[in-house]
Scaffold this motif. Structure first.
Motif: not given
Length: 876
Positions: A767-771, A869
């Motif tokens: 789970d990784w929201t492009p930051a 990511l």
């Protein structure tokens, strides 16, 4: 240094057939244990300590082809075949009050040991002068065989280069041949009664040789006694010991022990067997563990094996002709050993000659002799002959030593000062030991310029004279002066040797009497972390007793501890303190200011009575000679047990493989007990090194319906293994059965191991929201990444997140511990460094408690689940 040789009237010290020397316990020597022999009493004076002892060791009734080793387990002393009776002379080192130990390789065998003398630094003795091996007796040349019960005298002094006077003992190789019966030969000093000893044992038709060191009678003769049948006797002399008149310095050979026996040659792996009529030289000078590199003679144990013919081997100085003498006689296929004292040739070698056939040689070196013909003592005196020391005093001792060896560049040694005892040859209090050299600051003075070239040195030492002694007049003497140079010279002067220097005695007026030492807290230091009060009797074992000795006035000197057991059996161990170069030795006692913590070993030979033992007596003596006897103590009780009191079997630990990666697991140690009296009182189980992550829950077992007993053990979370190192089963009658390596008892081999971790962490999704982070916020920004990992054998406990730029350069890292949730997820932190605006890649690695790791999105690692990511750094 072993010192000078003191011959004694031959005497039997050990016979396992009847219990002589073994507390009356008649039992053969078996593998896996040692048999201790106390030789401290052979000197007849408690102030004189043997540093090595000369024993004739005979083995008999062996049940297997084997060998016996004396005071070492690395080399053999006597080799034998099943059923043979074989003797060999042994020079065994003695360390303080420690016993001589006998070890057997395989099978069982009876061992007999007869003493012929000892080496010491504590009294005047003989020094060795070597001779080329020379035949001095052969009864085949007209004398005729020695008959049954016959005694043959032999003049050894005044012939064959042996002086007519001053000889105390001779070194011989004695061979018997043509015997007509099973018999033995005893060699002893003329004029004394026939001793209960043997030097050679033999059967009909055998030819056997053995080395013999025998005191010389007052008429300069020795006697040979044959028990039964008739036998021819051949004797070859290789050296003699001479004492010296009081006031003169002996310059003959002084014995030095090797740090440990050293194997010099084994032709089975080095050079091949010795052929017929062939000699082979062997270098014996300058070995790395020699204190002095130029010996005059060496002490070797020579073993022959794999011979192809009836032959003999002779050891002799390299560079000289092969002598008409022999050291070992053998027949095809035999393996025999003999101790050899052989002079060293001018090239630093000894040689070995084989007569016929081929034979392999094994040569082990036990020690060597150094002489000091170039060394001398020019002067030795206290600065004053008397002193009033009632309030303490300091008196200077001055000595000057010389060396005429033109090659010498170093001259040093040791001086020992002691208070003379009330009887000749005895001393009082700790010795004061000081080493000296041209460069040493261990004495209060320095060598003068004459010692710089190694030929003359003047030294001084300020002796602090105590105010209290055992009488109003105390005599301080130089008890020993040892000199050595760098050319292999050594001189040892002690006792009456120094009588020619009248200034070497200081008479002090002192206060008579004093207070005796006191003691506190005698305890037993048991095996393992739990210090259980048990000792296993199935092998020769030792018990350590600890206590505190206090004597602030005169200081502690020496003592003894006695433990008493069932049937009136007792064991006693002595201990003493000394000061070297102003420093108190740390063993067996440590401390200062009048208070010392002592740890003293007491040897328990195999077969001592099982049951309760306790310290019954402690004797402690101060430096002033004041003694306190503390009797009837019954202190520090222990139980001596074995594995024969009753039967314990069926040992088990369950389960043997456990999954304790996430939680502790309960184990059960179980066993069956039969033959116990009055039930089972307790079962004490200990784990390896007192492993804190593997804990025994109780000493009180659970009795199971099937007749077994169980002790619960907790194997804590993550511990690698749980091994049982000691088990003590105590029945209702107080009998103890012991098992496990902590007790040096039979080990049941109980080990439970953690299940192996074979699967590294595995992540299925992330789970990784492009930051997107402004550059100005980077220093304070921590981003969250959630990895969905499988629940593996071992829990995930470490992580690292890494940020890379477009060139693959690392520009940010976070690492540390982490906990895996019940659903397998792991929360990770990501923290970039201050970097230019742009797009960066995020990778991570996970490690579990078994040290297995997996990386994702890392160079050379696995691809990131769901794709790369990224982290975008914007301006602003």
């Amino acid at each position: 240094m072993a010192g000078k040789f003191v011959p004694v009237t031959p005497k039997r010290l050990l016979d396992t057939r009847d219990g002589t020397g073994n507390h009356g316990i008649a039992t053969p020597l078996v593998p896996g244990t040692s048999l201790p022999l106390d030789v401290s009493g052979i000197t007849g004076n408690p102030e004189v300590t043997p540093s090595a002892v000369v024993l004739n060791v005979t083995v008999t009734n062996g049940t297997a082809d084997s060998f016996v080793s004396v005071s070492t387990q690395t080399v053999s002393s006597v080799n034998f075949r099943a059923g043979e009776t074989v003797p060999n002379l042994v020079t065994a080192p003695v360390s303080g009050a420690s016993p001589v130990l006998f070890f057997n390789h395989s099978g069982s065998v009876d061992v007999i040991a007869d003493v012929f003398g000892y080496y010491t630094n504590d009294r005047p003795g003989g020094t060795l002068s070597t001779l080329p091996p020379t035949r001095i007796l052969d009864t085949r040349d007209g004398i005729g065989a020695v008959g049954p019960g016959g005694t043959l005298p032999l003049q050894v002094t005044g012939r064959n280069s042996v002086p007519a006077n001053g000889v105390t003992a001779v070194q011989l190789n004695v061979t018997v041949t043509n015997p007509t019966g099973d018999s033995f030969l005893s060699v002893f000093p003329s004029g004394s009664a026939l001793p209960n000893v043997s030097n050679l044992n033999f059967g009909p038709g055998q030819t056997i040789a053995n080395s013999v060191v025998v005191p010389v009678g007052p008429d300069g003769k020795i006697d040979f006694f044959n028990h039964v049948g008739s036998v021819d006797v051949v004797a070859d002399i290789s050296g003699y010991y001479t004492g010296n008149a009081p006031g003169t310095l002996a310059h003959g050979g002084v014995y030095e022990l090797m740090d440990s026996p050293t194997r010099l040659l084994d032709t089975r792996s080095d050079g091949g067997p010795l052929g017929a009529g062939q000699s082979r030289a062997l270098t014996v000078s300058g070995l790395h563990d020699m204190t002095f590199g130029t010996p005059t003679a060496v002490v070797l144990n020579v073993t022959v094996t794999n011979p192809t013919d009836n032959s003999f081997v002779t050891a002799y100085p390299s560079g000289s002709a092969v002598p008409t003498a022999s050291n070992i006689n053998f027949t095809p296929g035999q393996t025999l050993s003999n101790l050899v004292v052989v002079p060293v040739g001018p090239d630093g070698k000894v040689a070995f000659f084989n007569h016929v056939g081929t034979v392999d040689l094994v040569v082990d070196m036990f020690g060597y002799f150094n002489a000091g013909p170039d060394l001398g003592v020019e002067s030795l005196a206290f600065a004053q002959s008397t002193v009033d020391a009632t309030n303490g005093a300091s008196v200077e001792l001055d000595w000057t030593v010389t060396d005429t060896n033109p090659k010498s560049t170093y001259l040093g040694g040791t001086v020992v000062l002691r208070r003379a005892g009330s009887q000749p040859g005895t001393y009082l209090g700790q010795p004061v030991v000081e080493t000296f050299s041209p460069y040493s600051s261990s004495v209060s003075g320095q060598a003068d310029h004459g010692s710089v070239d190694g030929h003359r040195g003047a030294f001084k030492y300020n002796l602090s004279v105590p105010a209290v002694s055992d009488s109003a007049t105390t005599h301080w003497v130089v008890a020993l002066l040892r000199l050595f140079d760098d050319q292999g010279n050594q001189l040892l002067a002690n006792g009456s040797d120094l009588a020619g220097y009248p200034g070497s005695v200081l008479t002090a007026t002192t206060k008579a009497g004093g207070t005796a030492p006191t003691y506190q807290n005698i305890t037993f230091r048991g095996s393992g972390i739990q210090q259980r009060p048990y000792l296993y009797d199935g092998i020769t074992n030792s018990a350590t007793f600890e206590f505190t000795v206090q004597d602030a006035a005169e200081d502690f000197w020496q003592g003894s501890i006695t433990v008493a057991g069932p049937n009136g059996q007792t064991l006693t161990s002595t201990f003493a303190e000394a000061t070297v170069d102003g420093q108190r030795l740390t063993s067996p006692c440590q401390g200062g200011g009048g208070g010392y913590h002592c740890s003293v070993l007491v040897q328990f030979p195999k077969g001592m009575a099982v049951g309760k033992w306790a310290v019954s007596k402690l004797v402690v003596t101060s430096n002033a000679g004041t003694t306190a006897d503390y009797d009837n103590l019954n202190a520090a009780p222990i139980t001596v047990g074995d594995d024969n009191a009753f039967s314990v079997n069926g040992f088990a630990i369950t389960p043997t493989t456990v999954d304790n990666w996430r939680a502790g697991v309960s184990l059960a140690v179980s066993m069956r007990v039969t033959g116990a009296r009055q039930g089972i009182r307790q079962i004490s189980v200990d784990t390896d090194l007192g492993n804190s992550s593997c804990r025994v829950q109780t000493d009180f077992p659970t009795a199971n319906p099937d007749g077994s007993y169980t002790i619960p053990v907790l194997m804590d979370t993550g511990s690698r293994e749980c091994g049982v190192s000691a088990i003590a089963v105590v029945d209702g009658a107080g009998d103890v059965a012991l098992y496990g390596r902590d007790y040096t008892a039979p080990d049941p081999g109980l080990v439970a191991q953690r299940v192996a971790d074979t699967t590294p962490p595995s992540v299925s999704s992330v789970d990784w929201t492009p930051a997107s982070v402004p550059q100005s916020k980077l220093i304070s920004t921590f981003l969250s990444l959630k990895a969905h990992a499988a629940i593996g054998v071992a829990p995930i406990n470490l992580y690292a997140t890494v940020i890379f730029d477009s060139a693959g350069k690392q520009v940010g890292i976070v690492d540390g511990g982490v906990t895996q949730a019940a659903d397998g997820t792991v929360d990770l932190l990501v923290h970039p460094e201050v970097v230019p605006p742009g797009v960066y890649t995020v990778g991570f690695s996970l490690s579990d408690a078994g040290n297995l790791s997996t990386g994702y999105g890392m160079p050379g690692g696995n691809a990131m689940p769901g794709g790369p990511l990224t982290l975008t750094v914007t301006e602003g």
